[in-house]
Design a protein around this motif. Structure first.
Motif, PDB file in Angstrom:
ATOM      1  N   SER A  37       0.791  -1.149   0.160  1.00 45.10           N
ATOM      2  CA  SER A  37       0.143   0.009   0.018  1.00 45.10           C
ATOM      3  C   SER A  37       0.793   1.459   0.232  1.00 45.10           C
ATOM      4  O   SER A  37       0.188   2.323  -0.642  1.00 45.10           O
ATOM      5  CB  SER A  37      -0.959   0.095   1.307  1.00 45.10           C
ATOM      6  OG  SER A  37      -0.328   0.124   2.431  1.00 45.10           O
ATOM      7  N   SER A  38       2.019   1.152   0.648  1.00 43.71           N
ATOM      8  CA  SER A  38       2.809   2.654   0.342  1.00 43.71           C
ATOM      9  C   SER A  38       4.223   2.086   0.939  1.00 43.71           C
ATOM     10  O   SER A  38       4.693   1.102   0.999  1.00 43.71           O
ATOM     11  CB  SER A  38       2.309   3.543   1.525  1.00 43.71           C
ATOM     12  OG  SER A  38       2.917   3.069   2.930  1.00 43.71           O
ATOM     13  N   ARG A  39       4.945   3.020   0.515  1.00 37.40           N
ATOM     14  CA  ARG A  39       6.508   3.020   0.411  1.00 37.40           C
ATOM     15  C   ARG A  39       6.755   2.847   1.943  1.00 37.40           C
ATOM     16  O   ARG A  39       7.999   2.026   2.107  1.00 37.40           O
ATOM     17  CB  ARG A  39       7.182   4.109  -0.053  1.00 37.40           C
ATOM     18  CG  ARG A  39       8.559   3.942  -0.075  1.00 37.40           C
ATOM     19  CD  ARG A  39       9.151   5.124  -1.077  1.00 37.40           C
ATOM     20  NE  ARG A  39      10.723   4.699  -1.214  1.00 37.40           N
ATOM     21  CZ  ARG A  39      11.619   5.707  -1.635  1.00 37.40           C
ATOM     22  NH1 ARG A  39      11.117   6.987  -1.658  1.00 37.40           N
ATOM     23  NH2 ARG A  39      12.693   5.344  -1.633  1.00 37.40           N
ATOM     24  N   ILE A  44       9.234  -0.356   6.721  1.00 35.80           N
ATOM     25  CA  ILE A  44       9.095  -0.945   7.823  1.00 35.80           C
ATOM     26  C   ILE A  44       9.471  -2.438   7.865  1.00 35.80           C
ATOM     27  O   ILE A  44       9.883  -3.026   8.642  1.00 35.80           O
ATOM     28  CB  ILE A  44       7.744  -0.684   8.381  1.00 35.80           C
ATOM     29  CG1 ILE A  44       7.454   0.908   8.891  1.00 35.80           C
ATOM     30  CG2 ILE A  44       7.626  -1.575   9.723  1.00 35.80           C
ATOM     31  CD1 ILE A  44       6.112   1.351   9.520  1.00 35.80           C
ATOM     32  N   LEU A  45       8.847  -3.163   6.785  1.00 37.52           N
ATOM     33  CA  LEU A  45       9.097  -4.454   6.506  1.00 37.52           C
ATOM     34  C   LEU A  45      10.390  -4.906   6.306  1.00 37.52           C
ATOM     35  O   LEU A  45      10.921  -5.953   6.791  1.00 37.52           O
ATOM     36  CB  LEU A  45       8.101  -5.099   5.167  1.00 37.52           C
ATOM     37  CG  LEU A  45       8.482  -6.611   4.908  1.00 37.52           C
ATOM     38  CD1 LEU A  45       7.997  -7.475   6.180  1.00 37.52           C
ATOM     39  CD2 LEU A  45       7.553  -6.795   3.796  1.00 37.52           C
TER      40      LEU A  45
END
Length: 58
Positions: A37-39, A44-45
């Motif tokens: 969904s977002s950068r 974070i991943l």
């Protein structure tokens, strides 16, 4: 002594497997949706993966 479990009953065991599989499927879909969904979520991943790798090395 014999121990019995409701998991030994075929219909209950089947519903248990289906429930667990469904939960895992939903978790997978949510994980993919969040990470794509977002950068920021991807960053974070990536950080999480690095922390896990470091933990496993020690």
């Amino acid at each position: 002594m014999r121990l019995y479990s409701v998991a030994e009953i075929e219909s209950i065991r089947l519903s248990s497997v289906l429930s667990r599989t469904s939960q895992e499927f939903i978790i997978d879909i949510l994980f993919v949706a969040i990470t794509q969904s977002s950068r920021q979520e991807r960053k974070i991943l990536e950080k999480t993966i690095e922390v896990i790798k470091e933990f496993r090395r020690n």
